[in-house]
Enzyme design. Structure first.
Site, PDB file in Angstrom:
ATOM      1  CB  ILE A 190       5.500  -5.427   7.245  1.00  0.00           C
ATOM      2  CG1 ILE A 190       5.992  -6.867   7.044  1.00  0.00           C
ATOM      3  CG2 ILE A 190       5.555  -4.659   5.924  1.00  0.00           C
ATOM      4  CD1 ILE A 190       5.146  -7.694   6.084  1.00  0.00           C
ATOM      5  CE  LYS A 238       1.809  -4.226   7.010  1.00  0.00           C
ATOM      6  NZ  LYS A 238       2.037  -3.369   5.807  1.00  0.00           N
ATOM      7  CE1 TYR A 241     -16.530   0.624  -3.032  1.00  0.00           C
ATOM      8  CE2 TYR A 241     -17.130  -1.200  -4.452  1.00  0.00           C
ATOM      9  CZ  TYR A 241     -17.351   0.082  -4.007  1.00  0.00           C
ATOM     10  OH  TYR A 241     -18.386   0.825  -4.512  1.00  0.00           O
ATOM     11  CB  THR A 244      -0.911   0.010   1.245  1.00  0.00           C
ATOM     12  OG1 THR A 244      -1.660  -1.197   1.290  1.00  0.00           O
ATOM     13  CG2 THR A 244      -1.857   1.199   1.215  1.00  0.00           C
ATOM     14  CB  THR A 245       3.847   2.148   2.048  1.00  0.00           C
ATOM     15  OG1 THR A 245       3.138   1.813   3.247  1.00  0.00           O
ATOM     16  CG2 THR A 245       4.720   3.351   2.319  1.00  0.00           C
TER      17      THR A 245
END
Length: 291
Positions: A206, A164, A109, A46-47
């Site tokens: 992480i 994670k 979603y 995501t980052t």
């Protein structure tokens, strides 16, 4: 999966002012983290703003990191979607020879039931060419992968080796640590509660803040794994204000502001994300310079 014990970092994708991928900046970020004690690198999480990268850009990011890493650290690749078949297709078609494991986010979603989440990862595990790290981040997916579902997956599929856990819930994390098989890794996905999770039996983190302060954060995690509590918490409280700062106006805008202050790369993000406000930038600049 001892390679995944310790501190992994979710790498950013630096952009130039014209929003193109900054290959030189990305190489500097990789070197900075390797040289300062990080244990493994997570690619296209995501980052990395992977949602805004084209297929060609994703491949450029992968090639750049694989080349600059040059076999020095284990690499984990993010492959996730709310379309189960899309995940399977990417896993089976992409060259994964440089990677140790796959990080796969719980479907977002669509808001599947727990049974839907189980079946999603079951379908992936049956064909995955590499070990899978589950990724639970309810703040982004709008659904929480409950401990019972994770424990069920961990027991049913050898390919699913870790999670994670980024619900920000230390009680949920402890339930995972207690209920999962002993060799299953419960990895923190929340920087602020990383140390408590490690001390409770977690395998590490992480991290986002860890890539901006790799030497200190990885040392904190190592001390936690060694149960050197007082020394570890001393570092935790030193870094804690920065953790708040980098998430105040969203990730990765905050950590990119840290890298800009460090002079490693710029802070450009792609819409719909925007750079941090001047007020927050001032706080981050001040913290980094004093640190």
């Amino acid at each position: 999966m001892k390679q995944l014990v310790g501190t992994g970092v979710a790498l950013i994708t630096p952009f130039k002012s014209d929003f193109s991928v900054d290959v030189e900046g990305l190489t500097k970020v990789v070197d900075f983290n390797i040289e300062n004690g990080i244990d493994y690198l997570v690619v296209l999480g995501t980052t990395a703003e992977s949602a805004t990268l084209s297929k060609e850009e994703k491949q450029l990011v992968i090639n750049t990191i694989v080349s600059s890493n040059n076999g020095r650290l284990p690499l984990v690749l993010g492959i996730g979607s709310n379309n189960t078949q899309e995940v399977i297709d990417e896993m089976t078609l992409r060259d994964l020879s440089a990677f140790t494991a796959i990080l796969s986010v719980s479907p977002y979603y669509n808001k599947p039931t727990q049974e839907g989440i189980y079946r999603h990862f079951a379908a992936i595990a049956k064909v995955a060419p590499l070990p899978i790290i589950l990724y639970n981040v309810p703040g982004r997916t709008a659904s929480n992968m409950l401990p019972e579902t994770v424990i069920r997956l961990a027991n049913d599929f050898d390919k699913i080796v870790a999670i994670k856990e980024a619900a920000g819930d230390i009680v949920q994390a402890m339930r995972l640590i207690l209920g999962c098989p002993k060799d299953f890794l419960v990895i923190s996905g929340d920087d602020m509660i990383t140390l408590p999770m490690v001390l409770a039996g977690g395998a590490g983190v992480i991290s986002v803040i860890g890539e901006g302060f790799p030497k200190e954060f990885s040392k904190m995690v190592k001390l936690g794994l060694d149960k050197k509590v007082d020394e570890a918490y001393k570092i935790h409280y030193k870094i804690a204000p920065a953790i708040d700062y980098i998430f105040t106006e969203g990730n990765p805008a905050g950590i990119k502001a840290v890298f800009k202050t460090l002079g490693i790369c710029g802070d450009t993000v792609r819409l719909p994300l925007v750079v941090v406000s001047e007020a927050l930038r001032s706080k981050i600049d001040s913290f980094v310079k004093k640190f």
